[in-house]
Write a protein that holds these residues in place. Sequence first.
Motif, PDB file in Angstrom:
ATOM      1  N   ASP A  78       0.824  -1.216   0.000  1.00  0.00           N
ATOM      2  CA  ASP A  78       0.000   0.000   0.000  1.00  0.00           C
ATOM      3  C   ASP A  78       0.857   1.265   0.000  1.00  0.00           C
ATOM      4  OD1 ASP A  78      -2.280  -1.531  -0.009  1.00  0.00           O
ATOM      5  OD2 ASP A  78      -2.535  -1.491   2.166  1.00  0.00           O
ATOM      6  N   GLU A  82       0.941   4.156  -2.974  1.00  0.00           N
ATOM      7  CA  GLU A  82       0.686   5.571  -2.661  1.00  0.00           C
ATOM      8  C   GLU A  82       1.845   6.467  -3.114  1.00  0.00           C
ATOM      9  OE1 GLU A  82       0.543   8.447   1.234  1.00  0.00           O
ATOM     10  OE2 GLU A  82       0.137   6.312   1.532  1.00  0.00           O
ATOM     11  N   SER A  86       2.136   9.261  -6.262  1.00  0.00           N
ATOM     12  CA  SER A  86       2.408  10.665  -5.953  1.00  0.00           C
ATOM     13  C   SER A  86       3.421  11.288  -6.912  1.00  0.00           C
ATOM     14  CB  SER A  86       2.913  10.812  -4.514  1.00  0.00           C
ATOM     15  OG  SER A  86       4.229  10.296  -4.381  1.00  0.00           O
TER      16      SER A  86
END
Length: 299
Positions: A78, A82, A86
Motif C-alpha cells: 500500500d 501511494e 504521488s
Amino acid sequence: MSRTNFEQLLQAGCHFGHLKRKWNPAMAPYIFMERNGIHIIDLNKTVVKIDEAAEALKNIAKQGKKILFVATKKQAKDVVAEKAQSVQMPYVNERWAGGMLTNFQTIRKAIKKMATIDKMTSDGTFANLSKRELLQISRQRAKLEKNLGSIVDLTRLPSALFIVDIEKEHIAVKEAHRLNIPVFAITDTNTNPNDVDYAIPANDDAKDSVEVILNAMCDAINEGLTERKAEKADEKAAAEQEDKPRIKKVEKVAEAAAPEDDEEPAEKSEKKATRKSAKKAAEEAEEAEVAEEKAEDAE
C-alpha cells in the motif's frame, strides 16, 4: 544536502535486521552489532546509501524516464502504491508476472486487451452478449486490472527498478539484470546487496521503515521532474526570443513586397485612377508630338 538523517531512520526502526542465523555474510559491512540474536544495521551507512540512490533516481526522472516500483509483500504494497502514484510512476504491488520485463510485448498486448474491453463497454457491444459471456469478460477485465492496471502508462521498458525485499522479488531482479536495467533496493540483513546496483541497507519488513526511505526517494524524483519542467520552460522561452527577430524581418519583407495591402480601398482606387490619368495624358502627348512631326514633313 542529506535526504534523511540518523534520527528519522532510528525512529522508523530501519536499524532492525533479521535473526543472526538468517543473515547473509555479504551484508557484514553494513551490520553495526548483534543484540539479543538480532543484527543491528549501521544507520550512518544507510544515510549515505539513501543519498546516493536518491541522486541517481533524481537524474533518471530529470531525463523524463520511468522508474518501476515493485513491492508485493503485505506490509509494503500500500505504501509503494501511494508513493509511486504521488510521483506518477508505474508500480507492481499485487503479483510479479513472469516475463513482465523480458516478455514486455506480451504484457503490452494484455494491457491493450483491457482497452478493447473498455471500448466494447462504451460502444454497446456488451448489449449483444449473453449473461455468461458478459460475466467471463468482466472477470477477465478485473483480473487484468488487478495485476496490470498500475502499469497501463508504461509504454516502454522502465529505466530503473526500485524493489522492496529482493529475496521475495528475485524474479524481477533477474529480469532487470538480463536487460541491463539498474536496480535500486532496500536490502535487509538476509539479502545479498551485491545483487543490486544501489543497495540501501535497512529493515524491509516494517511499514515505517519502508515509508521513510520511499519518502526520500520520491522527494528526489519530484525534484528531478520539477527541474525537467523548468528546463523545458527555459528552452521554450529561449526559442521564442530567437524567433522574434526572424518574425519581424519576415513581416518587414512582406510589407515591402505588398505596401498596398495596408491601405484603405478608397485610397487604392484613388491611386489607381491617378495612375490611369497620368498614363492617358502621356499617351495623348505622344500622339500630339507624332502629329506635329508628320505635319512638318508634309510642309
